[in-house]
Motif scaffolding. Sequence first.
Motif, PDB file in Angstrom:
ATOM      1  N   SER A   1      -3.998   4.634   8.986  1.00 37.87           N
ATOM      2  CA  SER A   1      -3.254   5.409   7.982  1.00 37.87           C
ATOM      3  C   SER A   1      -1.866   5.817   8.451  1.00 37.87           C
ATOM      4  O   SER A   1      -1.079   6.374   7.675  1.00 37.87           O
ATOM      5  CB  SER A   1      -4.058   6.653   7.589  1.00 37.87           C
ATOM      6  OG  SER A   1      -4.258   7.504   8.709  1.00 37.87           O
ATOM      7  N   TRP A   2      -1.526   5.531   9.708  1.00 36.32           N
ATOM      8  CA  TRP A   2      -0.186   5.845  10.208  1.00 36.32           C
ATOM      9  C   TRP A   2       0.916   5.135   9.424  1.00 36.32           C
ATOM     10  O   TRP A   2       2.085   5.574   9.433  1.00 36.32           O
ATOM     11  CB  TRP A   2      -0.060   5.483  11.691  1.00 36.32           C
ATOM     12  CG  TRP A   2      -0.259   4.024  12.015  1.00 36.32           C
ATOM     13  CD1 TRP A   2      -1.402   3.426  12.412  1.00 36.32           C
ATOM     14  CD2 TRP A   2       0.731   2.977  11.966  1.00 36.32           C
ATOM     15  NE1 TRP A   2      -1.219   2.076  12.621  1.00 36.32           N
ATOM     16  CE2 TRP A   2       0.092   1.774  12.355  1.00 36.32           C
ATOM     17  CE3 TRP A   2       2.081   2.953  11.643  1.00 36.32           C
ATOM     18  CZ2 TRP A   2       0.764   0.558  12.411  1.00 36.32           C
ATOM     19  CZ3 TRP A   2       2.755   1.731  11.693  1.00 36.32           C
ATOM     20  CH2 TRP A   2       2.092   0.558  12.084  1.00 36.32           C
ATOM     21  N   ILE A   3       0.556   4.076   8.741  1.00 35.45           N
ATOM     22  CA  ILE A   3       1.582   3.310   8.011  1.00 35.45           C
ATOM     23  C   ILE A   3       2.275   4.157   6.959  1.00 35.45           C
ATOM     24  O   ILE A   3       3.449   3.938   6.642  1.00 35.45           O
ATOM     25  CB  ILE A   3       0.988   2.037   7.344  1.00 35.45           C
ATOM     26  CG1 ILE A   3      -0.046   2.419   6.277  1.00 35.45           C
ATOM     27  CG2 ILE A   3       0.389   1.110   8.396  1.00 35.45           C
ATOM     28  CD1 ILE A   3      -0.526   1.227   5.450  1.00 35.45           C
ATOM     29  N   TYR A   4       1.552   5.158   6.401  1.00 38.68           N
ATOM     30  CA  TYR A   4       2.123   5.972   5.333  1.00 38.68           C
ATOM     31  C   TYR A   4       3.179   6.963   5.833  1.00 38.68           C
ATOM     32  O   TYR A   4       3.967   7.486   5.051  1.00 38.68           O
ATOM     33  CB  TYR A   4       1.016   6.711   4.579  1.00 38.68           C
ATOM     34  CG  TYR A   4       0.020   5.776   3.934  1.00 38.68           C
ATOM     35  CD1 TYR A   4       0.378   4.982   2.865  1.00 38.68           C
ATOM     36  CD2 TYR A   4      -1.287   5.686   4.429  1.00 38.68           C
ATOM     37  CE1 TYR A   4      -0.539   4.103   2.295  1.00 38.68           C
ATOM     38  CE2 TYR A   4      -2.213   4.825   3.853  1.00 38.68           C
ATOM     39  CZ  TYR A   4      -1.826   4.032   2.784  1.00 38.68           C
ATOM     40  OH  TYR A   4      -2.726   3.164   2.224  1.00 38.68           O
ATOM     41  N   ASN A   5       3.164   7.242   7.127  1.00 33.79           N
ATOM     42  CA  ASN A   5       4.145   8.164   7.700  1.00 33.79           C
ATOM     43  C   ASN A   5       5.058   7.487   8.722  1.00 33.79           C
ATOM     44  O   ASN A   5       5.757   8.147   9.480  1.00 33.79           O
ATOM     45  CB  ASN A   5       3.397   9.317   8.394  1.00 33.79           C
ATOM     46  CG  ASN A   5       2.485  10.074   7.451  1.00 33.79           C
ATOM     47  OD1 ASN A   5       2.919  10.520   6.387  1.00 33.79           O
ATOM     48  ND2 ASN A   5       1.209  10.179   7.811  1.00 33.79           N
TER      49      ASN A   5
ATOM     50  N   LEU B   1       0.822  -1.212   0.000  1.00 30.16           N
ATOM     51  CA  LEU B   1       0.000   0.000   0.000  1.00 30.16           C
ATOM     52  C   LEU B   1       0.855   1.261   0.000  1.00 30.16           C
ATOM     53  O   LEU B   1       0.510   2.257  -0.651  1.00 30.16           O
ATOM     54  CB  LEU B   1      -0.930   0.002   1.210  1.00 30.16           C
ATOM     55  CG  LEU B   1      -2.134  -0.943   1.123  1.00 30.16           C
ATOM     56  CD1 LEU B   1      -2.846  -1.023   2.466  1.00 30.16           C
ATOM     57  CD2 LEU B   1      -3.100  -0.484   0.035  1.00 30.16           C
ATOM     58  N   ILE B   2       1.930   1.234   0.727  1.00 33.10           N
ATOM     59  CA  ILE B   2       2.851   2.374   0.740  1.00 33.10           C
ATOM     60  C   ILE B   2       3.410   2.600  -0.663  1.00 33.10           C
ATOM     61  O   ILE B   2       3.534   3.742  -1.128  1.00 33.10           O
ATOM     62  CB  ILE B   2       3.983   2.142   1.760  1.00 33.10           C
ATOM     63  CG1 ILE B   2       3.421   2.190   3.180  1.00 33.10           C
ATOM     64  CG2 ILE B   2       5.086   3.187   1.594  1.00 33.10           C
ATOM     65  CD1 ILE B   2       4.397   1.727   4.244  1.00 33.10           C
ATOM     66  N   GLY B   3       3.701   1.503  -1.359  1.00 29.50           N
ATOM     67  CA  GLY B   3       4.196   1.605  -2.732  1.00 29.50           C
ATOM     68  C   GLY B   3       3.151   2.199  -3.666  1.00 29.50           C
ATOM     69  O   GLY B   3       3.469   3.061  -4.506  1.00 29.50           O
ATOM     70  N   HIS B   4       1.897   1.769  -3.515  1.00 30.70           N
ATOM     71  CA  HIS B   4       0.815   2.318  -4.340  1.00 30.70           C
ATOM     72  C   HIS B   4       0.622   3.810  -4.058  1.00 30.70           C
ATOM     73  O   HIS B   4       0.437   4.617  -4.984  1.00 30.70           O
ATOM     74  CB  HIS B   4      -0.493   1.571  -4.063  1.00 30.70           C
ATOM     75  CG  HIS B   4      -0.461   0.119  -4.433  1.00 30.70           C
ATOM     76  ND1 HIS B   4       0.228  -0.348  -5.527  1.00 30.70           N
ATOM     77  CD2 HIS B   4      -1.051  -0.971  -3.841  1.00 30.70           C
ATOM     78  CE1 HIS B   4       0.065  -1.669  -5.605  1.00 30.70           C
ATOM     79  NE2 HIS B   4      -0.698  -2.065  -4.596  1.00 30.70           N
ATOM     80  N   ARG B   5       0.670   4.174  -2.777  1.00 32.04           N
ATOM     81  CA  ARG B   5       0.500   5.586  -2.400  1.00 32.04           C
ATOM     82  C   ARG B   5       1.636   6.434  -3.001  1.00 32.04           C
ATOM     83  O   ARG B   5       1.419   7.576  -3.431  1.00 32.04           O
ATOM     84  CB  ARG B   5       0.482   5.708  -0.881  1.00 32.04           C
ATOM     85  CG  ARG B   5       0.505   7.140  -0.340  1.00 32.04           C
ATOM     86  CD  ARG B   5      -0.793   7.889  -0.608  1.00 32.04           C
ATOM     87  NE  ARG B   5      -1.906   7.358   0.126  1.00 32.04           N
ATOM     88  CZ  ARG B   5      -2.241   7.744   1.361  1.00 32.04           C
ATOM     89  NH1 ARG B   5      -1.522   8.669   1.984  1.00 32.04           N
ATOM     90  NH2 ARG B   5      -3.301   7.235   1.946  1.00 32.04           N
ATOM     91  N   LYS B   6       2.823   5.891  -3.027  1.00 28.97           N
ATOM     92  CA  LYS B   6       3.994   6.627  -3.524  1.00 28.97           C
ATOM     93  C   LYS B   6       3.849   6.974  -5.009  1.00 28.97           C
ATOM     94  O   LYS B   6       4.095   8.118  -5.420  1.00 28.97           O
ATOM     95  CB  LYS B   6       5.252   5.802  -3.294  1.00 28.97           C
ATOM     96  CG  LYS B   6       6.541   6.527  -3.639  1.00 28.97           C
ATOM     97  CD  LYS B   6       7.763   5.688  -3.268  1.00 28.97           C
ATOM     98  CE  LYS B   6       9.049   6.440  -3.601  1.00 28.97           C
ATOM     99  NZ  LYS B   6      10.254   5.647  -3.246  1.00 28.97           N
TER     100      LYS B   6
END
Length: 299
Positions: free
Chosen positions: A288-292, A238-243
């Motif tokens: 959503s903390w995973i993104y930061n 998910l972090i990769g998709h968000r990036k």
Amino acid sequence: MRILSKPKGIEDLINNLDLKSSLDAILALNEPKGIVDLRNKKDELYSEMMKYHYEMSQNGFLSHDSRKNLTKFKTLLEWFYLNPSKLRKTDYIESIRKLYAESGTLCPYCGVSPCRTLDHYYNKALLPQFSFLPENLIPCCGDCNKDKGSKKSFSKWRRFVNPFYDDYSRFERNEPLIYIIFKERPNPLIDMEYVITANHNLDFVIKKQINYHIRAVKIPIWHHESISNSFWRNAKDLIGHRKIFTQGLINRSVYNVILNNFIEKNDELNYDWEYVVRYSLVKLRVNSWIYNSGLPRLT
């Protein structure tokens, strides 16, 4: 938390059972000791058995107040369960146990180990009239049978989810029955913790029952490895998709399609952790903390 999947042959076995005929065969013999007194309670015993399915289908649980007290025959009725025989037409007990064990069907309570034994949903010491009633015999693993022990099941919600009567899959329209709230713990020995809880959109009583089941069966412990591995793998994806979205490589509509396709369900599993974890990470704002996050395993 779905109706128990049935191995080949179990449907024919159950459909061909004649409970009245079994009871007649049991009471026709002059042993074991106490059978003569039990014959005088035949109508009460048969009535109790017949009411079981109706009450469970209507309410999901039995009413304590309306039960006949047959504890005087506890030892005798338990003996019939422990000693199935063709002569008494109770050999179906061993057949049910064998069919589930040979099929490799996973325990409907924990979803971890195969069914190797039969649990009395209503404890045979408390309600001996259901000692050999098929609807009261839940195929499960040895650990869950032991952990459940003599827990009472009269409460509307303080009871295990019953895989014969509590079909909550009908509530799984576009979201799972349970959520996972993940918590960042920047500690070398922990990194991440989580809480499993019932979907807050469910009926109040169903939520309480599912949460009770999660705690009583120790779901977070039994499934820790599956949940943890799924979390780290899917969080990184998910972090990769968000990036690539924030970098402008894809637009919002494409990004939303990716997220929707990311959440898929396997209807064959009682606990589909990939689906639950992915849904919880995508849909619950608290995750959503995973993104930061600065956790090394997510960077």
